[in-house]
Design an enzyme around this catalytic site. Structure first.
Site, PDB file in Angstrom:
ATOM      1  N   ASP A 294       0.892  -1.184  -0.109  1.00  0.00           N
ATOM      2  CA  ASP A 294      -0.047   0.247  -0.078  1.00  0.00           C
ATOM      3  C   ASP A 294       0.941   1.289   0.080  1.00  0.00           C
ATOM      4  O   ASP A 294       1.685   1.337   0.767  1.00  0.00           O
ATOM      5  CB  ASP A 294      -0.763   0.098   1.395  1.00  0.00           C
ATOM      6  CG  ASP A 294      -2.052  -0.978   1.372  1.00  0.00           C
ATOM      7  OD1 ASP A 294      -2.381  -1.482   0.174  1.00  0.00           O
ATOM      8  OD2 ASP A 294      -2.870  -0.873   2.032  1.00  0.00           O
TER       9      ASP A 294
ATOM     10  N   LYS B 163      -8.412   0.563  -5.190  1.00  0.00           N
ATOM     11  CA  LYS B 163      -9.324  -0.231  -4.371  1.00  0.00           C
ATOM     12  C   LYS B 163     -10.723   0.481  -4.992  1.00  0.00           C
ATOM     13  O   LYS B 163     -10.755   1.721  -5.224  1.00  0.00           O
ATOM     14  CB  LYS B 163      -9.289   0.194  -3.082  1.00  0.00           C
ATOM     15  CG  LYS B 163      -8.310  -0.621  -2.369  1.00  0.00           C
ATOM     16  CD  LYS B 163      -8.174  -0.655  -0.933  1.00  0.00           C
ATOM     17  CE  LYS B 163      -6.858  -1.374  -0.351  1.00  0.00           C
ATOM     18  NZ  LYS B 163      -7.194  -2.793  -0.464  1.00  0.00           N
TER      19      LYS B 163
ATOM     20  N   GLY C  33      -0.046  -3.640   4.074  1.00  0.00           N
ATOM     21  CA  GLY C  33      -0.579  -2.226   4.121  1.00  0.00           C
ATOM     22  C   GLY C  33       0.029  -1.386   4.934  1.00  0.00           C
ATOM     23  O   GLY C  33       1.002  -0.698   4.589  1.00  0.00           O
ATOM     24  N   SER C  34      -0.466  -1.080   6.203  1.00  0.00           N
ATOM     25  CA  SER C  34      -0.119  -0.375   7.151  1.00  0.00           C
ATOM     26  C   SER C  34       1.231  -0.560   7.810  1.00  0.00           C
ATOM     27  O   SER C  34       2.216   0.147   8.402  1.00  0.00           O
ATOM     28  CB  SER C  34      -1.094  -0.010   8.266  1.00  0.00           C
ATOM     29  OG  SER C  34      -2.293   0.056   7.576  1.00  0.00           O
TER      30      SER C  34
END
Length: 343
Positions: free
Chosen positions: A73, A130, A284-285
């Protein structure tokens, strides 16, 4: 090495050439109940124009090109370049990583198309974006700007409480999340060319991704040993296509690539999911919410590649700085669990 100008993506050129030969009509409907060529090889022979089955096989083949890789991400071009330099096979362009979506609350929507295009221009690797579950217009926009893959994602606020998108009418390959085999096969029946675990995005807790992968593996094992009559009953219970379930049982795996996602924050997490049978990982994070993003990104790529080598895993796990603090999934109220979105 990407520059500040527009980058030429070899992947995008190859993808566009393949899809131009095998263009799906705007109102065409692929019926991917049986998948053949793309489940066995990364290259797919295109047999005829406007053939829905062949078009779907091309999309499955494009998704297989990411096998063994890490998808990261990113929220801007600088992060995208860090991900590319670290060895990511693709990036997911979004305005807020899942941890910030959780923290900020409100309605999470498709990212600004200009931001996505800026990231596409900054790197040569594939760029994903997304859409909300059921929001087919967001997907039309994402296809129009040329993204390489679309993730119909439970991380964003669902737009349709009943229906997922008919993914067969788009030329862009779709990735979708699942908690179990029934969800995975329903998404494939709708045209998804790639599956991932849902996990619990933005938590940094891998437990739900593990749970979802264990569930899929156990249900595939059950299907693989079932009689034809039991397989038909299982298809009814899972609310999925019988032929697709039968093919999955014969392959002893999903007929499309299956990545891990949701809560992967460390090299060990990535290797864990790979050892469980995943084809790659989404992070992601866990990278850009950590102490040293560039070093952690490289470490997770190395761990995904060398997931069966404990010595390499020990080496790449050392000296990474502080990992994201994270959220214990056991403490999350049901209303805050993103994996429950969709069906």
């Amino acid at each position: 090495m990407a520059s500040n100008g527009t980058s030429v993506s070899p992947f995008r050129s190859q993808k566009n050439a393949a899809m131009a030969v095998n263009d799906t009509p705007a109102n065409g409907h692929a019926e991917p109940s049986t998948i053949t060529a793309a489940s066995k090889t990364n290259t797919t022979k295109i047999t005829s124009q406007n053939d829905p089955q062949s078009s779907f096989a091309v999309k499955v083949g494009l998704a297989q090109m990411l096998k063994g890789g890490v998808i990261m991400d990113v929220v801007n071009a600088e992060q995208a370049r860090i991900a590319e330099e670290a060895g990511a096979c693709a990036v997911m362009a979004l305005e807020r990583v899942p941890a910030d979506i959780r923290k900020d609350g409100g309605v999470a929507r498709m990212s600004d198309p200009q931001m996505i295009k800026d990231i596409m221009n900054a790197v040569t690797i594939p760029v994903m974006a997304k859409s909300r579950i059921g929001h087919f217009v967001e997907c039309q926009i994402l296809q129009a700007i040329g993204v390489d893959y679309i993730d119909e994602s439970e991380v964003l606020t669902p737009a349709d409480p009943v229906n997922h998108i008919d993914k067969s009418v788009y030329n862009v390959p779709f990735v979708c999340g699942c908690k179990n085999l029934g969800e995975a096969l329903r998404r494939i029946s709708e045209g998804a060319a790639m599956i991932r675990t849902k996990g619990e995005a933005g938590t940094g807790d891998v437990v739900e991704a593990v749970r979802h992968m264990q569930t899929v593996n156990a249900e595939i094992a059950k299907a693989s040993s079932a009689s034809d009559a039991d397989l038909r009953m299982m298809a009814r219970e899972l609310q999925c296509d019988y032929n697709l379930l039968k093919q999955t049982a014969q392959l002893k795996r999903l007929p499309v690539v299956n990545f891990a996602a949701g809560g992967i924050a460390t090299p060990a997490d990535a290797a864990l999911m790979m050892q469980m049978g995943c084809d790659g990982v989404f992070v992601g994070s866990g990278i850009f919410k950590s102490g040293d993003a560039a070093k952690r990104a490289k470490a997770i790529v190395q761990a995904t590649t060398h997931y069966n080598d404990p010595k390499v895993l020990a080496e790449v796990s050392s000296g990474l700085g502080e990992a994201m603090v994270g959220i214990n999934c056991d403490k999350l109220p049901e209303t805050q669990k993103l994996a429950t979105r969709g069906w």
